[in-house]
Structure formats: C-alpha cells, structure tokens
Motif scaffolding. Structure first.
Motif, PDB file in Angstrom:
ATOM      1  N   TYR A 185     -12.571  -7.751   2.037  1.00 28.62           N
ATOM      2  CA  TYR A 185     -13.421  -7.512   0.872  1.00 28.62           C
ATOM      3  C   TYR A 185     -13.323  -8.712  -0.060  1.00 28.62           C
ATOM      4  N   ASN A 186     -14.287  -8.830  -0.974  1.00 35.55           N
ATOM      5  CA  ASN A 186     -14.061  -9.759  -2.074  1.00 35.55           C
ATOM      6  C   ASN A 186     -13.414  -8.960  -3.208  1.00 35.55           C
ATOM      7  N   PRO A 187     -12.713  -9.626  -4.120  1.00 40.85           N
ATOM      8  CA  PRO A 187     -11.983  -8.880  -5.166  1.00 40.85           C
ATOM      9  C   PRO A 187     -12.868  -7.929  -5.958  1.00 40.85           C
ATOM     10  N   GLY A 188     -14.123  -8.322  -6.244  1.00 42.63           N
ATOM     11  CA  GLY A 188     -15.017  -7.461  -7.017  1.00 42.63           C
ATOM     12  C   GLY A 188     -15.253  -6.131  -6.332  1.00 42.63           C
ATOM     13  N   GLU A 189     -15.412  -6.147  -5.006  1.00 41.51           N
ATOM     14  CA  GLU A 189     -15.636  -4.898  -4.263  1.00 41.51           C
ATOM     15  C   GLU A 189     -14.403  -3.988  -4.358  1.00 41.51           C
ATOM     16  N   LEU A 190     -13.202  -4.580  -4.272  1.00 42.34           N
ATOM     17  CA  LEU A 190     -11.973  -3.776  -4.320  1.00 42.34           C
ATOM     18  C   LEU A 190     -11.761  -3.154  -5.703  1.00 42.34           C
ATOM     19  N   TYR A 191     -12.202  -3.831  -6.764  1.00 41.37           N
ATOM     20  CA  TYR A 191     -12.002  -3.288  -8.106  1.00 41.37           C
ATOM     21  C   TYR A 191     -12.833  -2.029  -8.339  1.00 41.37           C
ATOM     22  N   SER A 192     -13.828  -1.799  -7.519  1.00 45.42           N
ATOM     23  CA  SER A 192     -14.646  -0.588  -7.669  1.00 45.42           C
ATOM     24  C   SER A 192     -14.151   0.537  -6.754  1.00 45.42           C
ATOM     25  N   MET A 193     -12.993   0.338  -6.115  1.00 42.70           N
ATOM     26  CA  MET A 193     -12.494   1.306  -5.144  1.00 42.70           C
ATOM     27  C   MET A 193     -11.159   1.884  -5.599  1.00 42.70           C
ATOM     28  N   HIS A 194     -10.746   2.966  -4.912  1.00 43.89           N
ATOM     29  CA  HIS A 194      -9.420   3.541  -5.078  1.00 43.89           C
ATOM     30  C   HIS A 194      -8.593   3.244  -3.831  1.00 43.89           C
ATOM     31  N   ALA A 195      -7.299   3.172  -3.987  1.00 44.04           N
ATOM     32  CA  ALA A 195      -6.414   2.768  -2.895  1.00 44.04           C
ATOM     33  C   ALA A 195      -6.539   3.684  -1.684  1.00 44.04           C
ATOM     34  N   HIS A 196      -6.731   5.013  -1.942  1.00 42.37           N
ATOM     35  CA  HIS A 196      -6.752   5.927  -0.796  1.00 42.37           C
ATOM     36  C   HIS A 196      -7.942   5.657   0.137  1.00 42.37           C
ATOM     37  N   GLU A 197      -8.989   4.963  -0.365  1.00 42.63           N
ATOM     38  CA  GLU A 197     -10.150   4.659   0.474  1.00 42.63           C
ATOM     39  C   GLU A 197      -9.803   3.636   1.555  1.00 42.63           C
ATOM     40  N   LEU A 198      -8.688   2.919   1.368  1.00 47.10           N
ATOM     41  CA  LEU A 198      -8.309   1.881   2.329  1.00 47.10           C
ATOM     42  C   LEU A 198      -7.374   2.413   3.407  1.00 47.10           C
ATOM     43  N   TYR A 199      -6.855   3.625   3.233  1.00 45.45           N
ATOM     44  CA  TYR A 199      -5.905   4.181   4.194  1.00 45.45           C
ATOM     45  C   TYR A 199      -6.657   4.754   5.393  1.00 45.45           C
ATOM     46  N   VAL A 200      -6.090   4.573   6.558  1.00 48.69           N
ATOM     47  CA  VAL A 200      -6.656   5.193   7.758  1.00 48.69           C
ATOM     48  C   VAL A 200      -6.538   6.707   7.650  1.00 48.69           C
ATOM     49  N   ASP A 201      -5.393   7.154   7.148  1.00 51.88           N
ATOM     50  CA  ASP A 201      -5.135   8.581   6.963  1.00 51.88           C
ATOM     51  C   ASP A 201      -4.826   8.794   5.476  1.00 51.88           C
ATOM     52  N   THR A 202      -5.732   9.422   4.737  1.00 50.66           N
ATOM     53  CA  THR A 202      -5.533   9.590   3.289  1.00 50.66           C
ATOM     54  C   THR A 202      -4.294  10.429   2.989  1.00 50.66           C
ATOM     55  N   SER A 203      -3.920  11.311   3.909  1.00 53.29           N
ATOM     56  CA  SER A 203      -2.713  12.126   3.685  1.00 53.29           C
ATOM     57  C   SER A 203      -1.473  11.236   3.643  1.00 53.29           C
ATOM     58  N   GLU A 204      -1.526  10.094   4.383  1.00 57.94           N
ATOM     59  CA  GLU A 204      -0.402   9.163   4.348  1.00 57.94           C
ATOM     60  C   GLU A 204      -0.237   8.571   2.943  1.00 57.94           C
ATOM     61  N   ARG A 205      -1.361   8.298   2.285  1.00 60.55           N
ATOM     62  CA  ARG A 205      -1.331   7.801   0.905  1.00 60.55           C
ATOM     63  C   ARG A 205      -0.733   8.854  -0.020  1.00 60.55           C
ATOM     64  N   ASN A 206      -1.134  10.095   0.165  1.00 59.57           N
ATOM     65  CA  ASN A 206      -0.625  11.171  -0.691  1.00 59.57           C
ATOM     66  C   ASN A 206       0.877  11.344  -0.515  1.00 59.57           C
ATOM     67  N   ARG A 207       1.334  11.260   0.747  1.00 63.78           N
ATOM     68  CA  ARG A 207       2.781  11.397   0.992  1.00 63.78           C
ATOM     69  C   ARG A 207       3.545  10.244   0.355  1.00 63.78           C
ATOM     70  N   GLU A 208       2.968   9.034   0.430  1.00 68.55           N
ATOM     71  CA  GLU A 208       3.637   7.869  -0.146  1.00 68.55           C
ATOM     72  C   GLU A 208       3.757   8.013  -1.664  1.00 68.55           C
ATOM     73  N   VAL A 209       2.690   8.451  -2.327  1.00 68.73           N
ATOM     74  CA  VAL A 209       2.711   8.620  -3.784  1.00 68.73           C
ATOM     75  C   VAL A 209       3.714   9.713  -4.176  1.00 68.73           C
ATOM     76  N   LYS A 210       3.683  10.829  -3.432  1.00 68.86           N
ATOM     77  CA  LYS A 210       4.611  11.923  -3.718  1.00 68.86           C
ATOM     78  C   LYS A 210       6.050  11.461  -3.580  1.00 68.86           C
ATOM     79  N   SER A 211       6.307  10.651  -2.536  1.00 72.81           N
ATOM     80  CA  SER A 211       7.652  10.126  -2.326  1.00 72.81           C
ATOM     81  C   SER A 211       8.051   9.194  -3.447  1.00 72.81           C
ATOM     82  N   LEU A 212       7.121   8.391  -3.918  1.00 69.74           N
ATOM     83  CA  LEU A 212       7.412   7.468  -5.014  1.00 69.74           C
ATOM     84  C   LEU A 212       7.769   8.216  -6.290  1.00 69.74           C
TER      85      LEU A 212
END
Length: 933
Positions: A234-261
C-alpha cells in the motif's frame, strides 16, 4: 543404449544403463541454473534414449492459464521446416491456452498413454485438420505423457510421440526421471526465491530494516514508515484510512493479540502473525508491540515493529525439504555413499550398500571396512590419508577427487570389483576432517574389459587367417601387418614394421593417401602398390579408424584387384563393339544406376556420356508411363526374364519422344544376375501418326459429349426449375385469394430460390459456351489470393451457415498470383460450394495455399472437407465432359455436374492443373495450381 551381449544379461544391462542415465542426469541437473535449461536437458536425454520417438516438453503458467512449447527432440529440423511450411504453422516456442481436462493426468505424475492419440490435443490452437496432417506426415503411432511435479506444484509435461510401430514400456525409468526433474526444478525455484528474498532484504536494510507503525487501541492506523507500506503493498495514505484488523488473514488472531496485550503487565510483547497485502499475498511477520499509556495508565497507542519473516520461513521449509530430498537420494541411489573421518573411521554409509554388497548399514558401521575390505586395500586407504595429512601440514590443500579400484568380498562370498571416488572435506579453518565418497559395482565393466582383451586376441587370429592384406598404421607409420599382406608385397613382418606406408605406394597415388590420413576419414578407394622387388599391382584399399590399447589407429584392408582389372578391360572391349549400334544401348548395375550408354543414346536423349553415367534411367521419365509398368519391368528382369515394351520419355531439352525397349539381365557364369542391358529404338514418328488419329477420334467424341451435355442440361436441369417457376406463378396469380399471406410469402421465397438457381445455371452455361468458343477474356493480372478467396467465401457463406459448417481460411496475406481473377474466383466458388454440399453438418471446410517449388513458379490451392468423400471409380471421371457426374449433397442438394468441368476448363486456360484426393466417409481434398507472380 548399451549394446546387447547375450539374452541372460540383457535386462541387467538395460537397467544399469537407465540407472547410469539417472545418476548422470542428477549430477548434470545439479549444475543447471535455470528451469528452461533443465527442460531442454531432459528433452535431450530422452530424445537420445528413445529412437523413433519425438519428445516434446511444455511448461505451464497455471495462474495465467498458459502452456508454452519449450523443447522438441527426435524430429529432424528439415522435416520440422517441411511440416511448418506445409501446414503454414509452427507450434515450437508458441504459447497456448491450457486444456484443463488434461491437468489431472499431468498432476498425478504417472507415465500415461493417451488412448485417443493426437485427438486429445484438439483445440482452437490445434484443429483436427492440422492434427490429421501431422499424424499423416510424421506417421505417429502412439502418444504418451507424464507431468513434472513436486508435491502440489505442476511445472511441465513431457509428451512422447512414437513413430511407425514404436511403443514405450520403460515406465519406471521415465517416472523416476520425471520425479528427479521435478525435484530439481523445485530446488531451482526455491533457490531463485531465496536469491530474490536476499536482494529484497539487502534493499530494505539500505533504508530501514523493519516496518514501523502506530495505531489507536481500536486499530486505527496513525503512522507507517515506507518500509512497512512497501511490505504491505500500500502507499501510506491508503493505510491511514484503514484499521489494523483489515490487514490480518484471520481477524480473530488480531483480537487474541490485543486481548493478550491488555492482560500483560509488561509493556511489550512479540508475536508471529499472518498479514495479507494489497494484492492478496500472505506474509508472515514478527510483530514486536510496545504499549503506550497516558498518565492514568490508559492505553492510548500501540507502537510496533514488523519484521517480514516469510522468506525465512520459506528457507527453513526449503532446507528441510532439501535435507529430506538428499537423504532420499542417498538412500535410494544404486551407488552407495559413505564418509570417513581422518582416522579412517566410517561415519556414514547409505542403505544402498546392502543391494550391492549384501551387508546392512548396521553391520558395516559396527565392523567398519574390515567386514569386506582386504588388508592390502585398507593399507592403501591409510597411506592415502597419511599423504594428504602431510600435504595439509605443508599448507597444500588438495581438493582433487581421488579414484581407487578394489576387489572386495560380497556377504555371499562372491568377489566384486568396486570403483571408489572420494573428495576431501575441510572445515572453515581448513582443518582436514575426512573423506566423502561414492562407490559403485564395476564387476560387469571388468568382465567387459576381459572380453575386450579376448576379442583383441581373436582379432589377431582372424587377421592372420584372412586372405586380405591388413595394415595397422599410426599417421602413416606401419605398426602391424598380417601374413597375407606380407605375402602380397613380398616382405617380412620385421621389414615392414616401422616403415612409412608411402614406400609401398606409387608417387601418383600418394597425394590422395596423405589426404585420407590427414582427414581421418574412413572409406574405400583404388591405388597402385609397390612390392619389395619394385614390381607394382593394382589394389583396392578400405580404411577404417580403430582404437587399440587406447590409441587411435588406422586399419587398412588391401585387396589385389589385378584379375578384376583384366575383366574390366574385357568389358571395355565389349562396350566398344556396341558404340556404332543404330539402337540406343544402356547398361545399368543391379540398382538401376547407369554404367554405360552408347553414342546413339546421346543423340536421342541429349544427355552426354558423363551426364548419364551414375544416374538412373528415371532421368528420362516424363510421368506418362504408369508405375505398374515399371513394377512389371523389374519383376520380369529380376526373375531372369526379358521385358519388351514402350516408354514415353523426356529428352534433356524437355521434348518428349517414344521408344520401343527390350530390357534383359546380364548373367555371369554362376547364373547370377550382375547387370541389366536395354536396347531401345526411337519410334516417335510412328507414335505421332497414331496419336494424331487418336486425337481426331477424341475431338469428335468430346464434341459429341459437349453437345449431349448441353442439351441434357437444357432438357433436364433447366427445364425442371423453369417448369416449377411457371407452376408457382400460376398458383399465385390464378388462386391468389385461396392462400394466406404466410403461404404467399413461402411461394415467393420458393420462386426467388428457383430464380437464383436458374440464373446460376444459365451463367455457368453461358460461361461454358463462351469458353468453348474462345470468347472469354482470360487476360492474366497480378491479384492477392487472400482477397479473392475472401470474396468467394462471402458468396457461399450463407449455404455454410445453414449447415453450421465453419470455413477456415489459412491463406497467407502475402501470396499473389498472375492469372485471370474472375476465373480463379469462379473456381474457388464452385469448389467451396461442392465442399459445403458434400459435408455433414457441424464440420469444417479449410482453404489453404502453398508455393510448389523454390522458384515460386506456381501456387497450389487446396480446398479440404471432412465430408462423404468420393468413390475411387468416380474420381477419374469427375472432370470429364463425356462422363458427366452429378450427385446429391448430404442434404439432397442438386447439381448439374457442370461445375467441376468449368473448373477444369478455367484452370487449364490459366496454365494450371486441377486434381482431387478423396477417401469415402473421410473427406476430399481438391487441388489446383495457378501461376505465381
């Protein structure tokens, strides 16, 4: 392939040859850097191994649905050029859509026969017309195929097209070679991927080593550096309009990582995550996350470092697979692999040792080399290691491969010869660690050496017994002679050995002898030899190259042809006796090659003596004598009989003449046929008188046939449509009120069809009649053949459409002819109409054109259909007016039989010719020629 020795060891020899090829191929493939070269190498190996077989390698780009022809072996370049020129098409190096129906066959990696042969490849790229032509030209017998795979990856496929009656049964060998090739292609791809990854890694480290980001607790991306943007595509401008979970293959993996943090007391943690890039590619990354809190301890940011470890994971998998692969090879190759340390302790031996020596790995590692090595062999190994260590101590590092041959004991007590090759192994400090080597059973090779020695002994005996003189020399210096040669020149063996062969050749013949020795060529020639007493004799010498005791030498067989020369002199006298004969006399050898002609032959044919000698009498053929007549001639004279008949031959200047010939064999004293003689009389004047009478009769017959056909067409073909036309007009005029509008419309359509057919018939009749009266303008002019063909196709395409017939035009746009364009258009229209008429529904009609010779004097046009064909007894009458032929089409279409007669008239008026080839229920090919520009 290795030569056969006897029926008991043939299978073993063949198997060993295949294993040798696999082993050599493995070694050579290890040195190849590109996959293209791998496929060319495999095609070369298979093309050399399988005779009468065409090897075709094609590669796949599955993501693009493309197949590319990569390599072709087993077909001569001249034949490939001829095929390409005839078909106006060359597939090699081209790219085509994949036939997905064949992918399951390729992916199984099994050697498979395609039961339907070349028809399996029927597609838009290879229509049946091309397939049938290839099948016929190359005489393809069977078609086999195998895919080159590695796990779920399909890289390529190999097709085997056997010619004549050839069949392939070496399934295991081919599958092993294909599996080995797949492994190597996969290895090259991994190596290339690894190289690309390393280049990307170096580029990244020149900027920033890792991706850097900052997000809000809800995943909103606040910052990324260029490295991370590039990583995610992506170019940086495109990423600034997104949320991190949109980049995960499995969004549940993102949720588990945040919960663990959120539950951790530490301020940072490391996780391995899977992300998807903009293009959909999945990457694996190490995510080092640091939690940023405000003064109240609330999380306000997640700051992180992302390291792309996809390449690392790929390398780890590749290394694991590579280790498994080489372990598989080591454990399954027929040679056995071993390693020893510098103390002569065996540290590794591959399981294949059991198939060679009968001992298991455990037995060998337990008892070391003593289980099968003799004491003197061990001493040789120990001495070799000691000398190598001394060289290393002196700072000399020798990486040269070492070879030994030992005779060792098989577990069953048999003696086996083994060849061992070893390479030294050093560590990074150049400390000598030991040897790694490969050993193979060379017992059969040793036996072959013994047989070779015995064969050389037998050769010595035979040379002493043969009546031919034998000389073995090295660049002209005599090495050995046999008793017959010694007797022939009147000298002893000791006298001859070491002398130059030029001492025994007259000076006039020495130049050609030096040329033969210098060129190293084999062959037979005549010379004059000198005996020791200085007398001479004519000799025929036959020279061949041989290798004796690993030396390249020349063997000369000498035959005294004094008696033969006397006979030749007698033959010369006999030939003089016939030079004054008023008849043409020809003498040939048993193959029909001319050995003698008398002066009368030259006067009649125009060929000089030198031009005729060595040629075949077929140089006089005009094409008017049927092949069966020549077959009868040869059958008669080869059985000892005399043949008498007439030939219509062609002189050197192209003029034709008739001759009455008597041909008989010349038989020697043993009753054997040695030559043939023909005595021939020029009867041209007599034949011309006979032909004039026959032509007069033919012209009268043709005139009557023309009149009969003209009146027949008027009485039947023209009367019928006109009568029908009148009846329909009466119906629509007298009883118009009795018909509905739809019925009237049908009657009008019928009247239109009848008028078109009647008009076409009248036009053909008028054109035909004008041709008979020589009132048709046939002025030639330069025209583009493709344009004329397209114009003719447009006229008949509606009829083709009704029968769902496809018209394929393969004529090149750069072909021009010099003839009357209206004539050519009329011929093409009639031939295409006939092809459609006699073709079944949903088939194809093909039109093509090629130049006939290198001078480009004529263009040959073909119209091909896959219809009902023509009976053999009908073909000869198709173009004859006196035997007018008219038949119904596949859907009862009517014809007059005048179309093909018109075609013949127009083609011949334009200096061309027309003919047809046809097989019933297969189809027909109509040919005609027209002058080229």
């Amino acid at each position: 392939m290795m030569a056969k020795t006897n029926s008991n060891i043939e299978p073993i020899t063949k198997h060993q040859e295949q294993l040798r090829i696999l082993s050599q191929s493995l070694s050579e493939l290890n040195n190849i850097e590109s996959t293209d070269e791998v496929f060319k190498h495999i095609a070369k190996i298979l093309g050399k191994y399988f005779d009468n077989t065409i090897i075709l390698v094609l590669t796949f780009e599955l993501e693009k649905n493309i197949v590319e022809f990569k390599a072709l072996k087993g077909v001569e370049k001249s034949l490939l050029n001829t095929l390409s020129k005839l078909l106006n098409y060359s597939p090699v190096g081209k790219r085509y859509p994949i036939n997905k129906d064949q992918l399951p066959v390729f992916k199984q990696g099994k050697f498979t026969e395609l039961k339907n042969g070349l028809v399996e490849f029927d597609s838009e790229a290879f229509p049946k017309s091309i397939i049938n032509a290839i099948q016929k030209i190359l005489n393809i017998h069977k078609v086999y195929t195998i895919g080159i795979n590695k796990d779920d990856d399909l890289f390529a496929a190999i097709h085997f097209f056997t010619l004549g009656t050839k069949e392939i049964t070496e399934t295991d060998f081919i599958e092993s070679l294909a599996m080995q090739t797949g492994i190597m292609v996969h290895r090259i791809q991994l190596r290339n991927e690894l190289a690309n990854s390393e280049m990307e890694y170096r580029s990244l480290t020149n900027q920033l080593p890792v991706g850097i980001y900052r997000t809000l607790p809800d995943g909103k991306i606040l910052f990324v550096n260029p490295t991370l943007a590039k990583m995610l595509e992506y170019n940086p401008g495109e990423l600034y309009s997104m949320h991190a979970h949109e980049l995960y293959v499995d969004t549940s993996e993102r949720n588990r990582e945040v919960k663990s943090l959120n539950q951790l007391s530490e301020e940072s943690t490391t996780n391995e995550i899977k992300l998807k890039t903009k293009s959909g590619k999945i990457i694996i990354a190490n995510d080092i996350v640091r939690i940023i809190r405000d003064e109240q301890g609330n999380i306000i940011y997640y700051d992180g470092l992302l390291e792309d470890i996809t390449s690392k994971k790929t390398i780890e998998n590749a290394l694991r697979e590579s280790e498994e692969k080489y372990r598989y090879i080591a454990e399954n190759v027929n040679d056995f692999i071993w390693s020893i340390d510098k103390n002569l302790k065996l540290t590794y031996v591959s399981p294949s040792i059991e198939s060679i020596l009968g001992y298991t790995v455990e037995e060998v590692l337990k008892d070391q080399f003593t289980v099968f090595f003799k004491q003197e062999s061990l001493k040789m190994l120990e001495e070799g290691l000691r000398k190598r260590q001394e060289m290393i101590n002196k700072g000399i590092f020798d990486n040269k491969q070492t070879f030994w041959e030992f005779q060792i004991d098989h577990k069953n007590g048999n003696k086996i010869w083994v060849e061992m090759s070893a390479n030294p192994v050093y560590n990074e400090n150049k400390d000598f660690l030991g040897l790694i080597g490969v050993s193979r059973d060379i017992t059969e090779r040793k036996k072959a050496q013994i047989e070779l020695n015995e064969s050389q002994a037998r050769f010595k005996i035979l040379t002493e017994l043969t009546i031919e003189g034998i000389i073995i020399h090295n660049n002209g210096i005599i090495v050995d002679t046999n008793p017959s040669l010694q007797k022939m020149v009147g000298a002893t063996e000791d006298y001859l050995r070491g002398k130059s062969i030029f001492e025994f050749i007259i000076s006039e013949s020495q130049e050609i002898t030096r040329e033969k020795i210098g060129s190293k060529t084999a062959g037979t020639y005549e010379t004059i030899l000198i005996r020791k007493d200085k007398t001479t004799f004519p000799a025929e010498v036959e020279v061949k190259n041989v290798i004796i005791d690993n030396k390249k030498l020349r063997v000369v067989a000498v035959r005294d042809i004094t008696e033969r020369k006397k006979i030749e002199q007698e033959l010369l006298k006999l030939s003089t006796a016939v030079t004054q004969s008023p008849a043409s006399i020809v003498i040939t050898d048993l193959k029909g090659n001319i050995e003698y002609v008398n002066p009368q032959f030259t006067r009649i044919t125009g060929y000089t003596y030198n031009e005729a000698i060595g040629k075949n009498p077929r140089i006089l053929k005009s094409g008017y004598t049927i092949p069966e007549e020549y077959e009868n001639l040869w059958k008669t004279i080869t059985s000892g009989g005399m043949w008498k008949g007439e030939f219509h031959n062609r002189r050197k200047d192209g003029t034709l003449y008739w001759e009455l010939a008597t041909v008989s064999p010349i038989i020697d004293e043993t009753g054997k046929i040695i030559q043939y003689i023909a005595v021939k009389e020029d009867i041209t004047a007599r034949k011309e008188a006979e032909d004039a009478l026959k032509q007069s009769e033919k012209d009268l017959k043709h005139a009557n046939a023309t009149k009969d056909l003209f009146f027949s067409i008027i009485a039947h073909d023209l009367k019928g449509p006109v009568g029908n036309f009148v009846q329909f007009l009466e119906l629509i005029t007298e009883k118009a009120n009795d018909y509905t509008e739809s019925e009237k419309e049908d009657i009008i359509k019928t009247l239109y069809s009848l008028s078109i057919k009647t008009n076409d018939l009248l036009e053909d009749l008028l054109l035909w009649s004008r041709i008979q009266m020589n009132k048709v303008d046939l002025t030639p002019e330069k025209n583009n053949l493709l344009q004329i063909a397209n114009s003719s196709i447009s006229i008949v395409k509606e009829n083709a459409k009704k029968k769902e017939i496809e018209i394929i035009n393969l004529i090149d746009e750069n072909i021009y002819f010099f003839a009357n364009n209206t004539s050519v258009k009329t011929v093409l229209r009639n031939l295409l109409s006939n092809a459609i008429k006699f073709s079944n529904r949903k088939t194809a009609v093909t039109i093509n054109a090629i130049t006939q010779n290198h001078q480009n004097k004529f263009i040959e046009v073909t119209v091909i259909d896959n219809g009902v064909g023509i009976a053999k007894d009908t073909i000869n009458n198709l173009f004859k007016i006196e035997t007018n032929v008219s038949t119904h089409g596949t859907e009862k279409e009517k014809g007059t039989g005048l179309g093909l007669i018109l075609c013949r008239e127009l083609v011949e008026k334009n200096s061309g010719r027309i003919w047809v080839e046809s097989i019933e229920n297969i189809g027909s090919v109509f040919h005609f020629t027209i002058p080229s520009v």
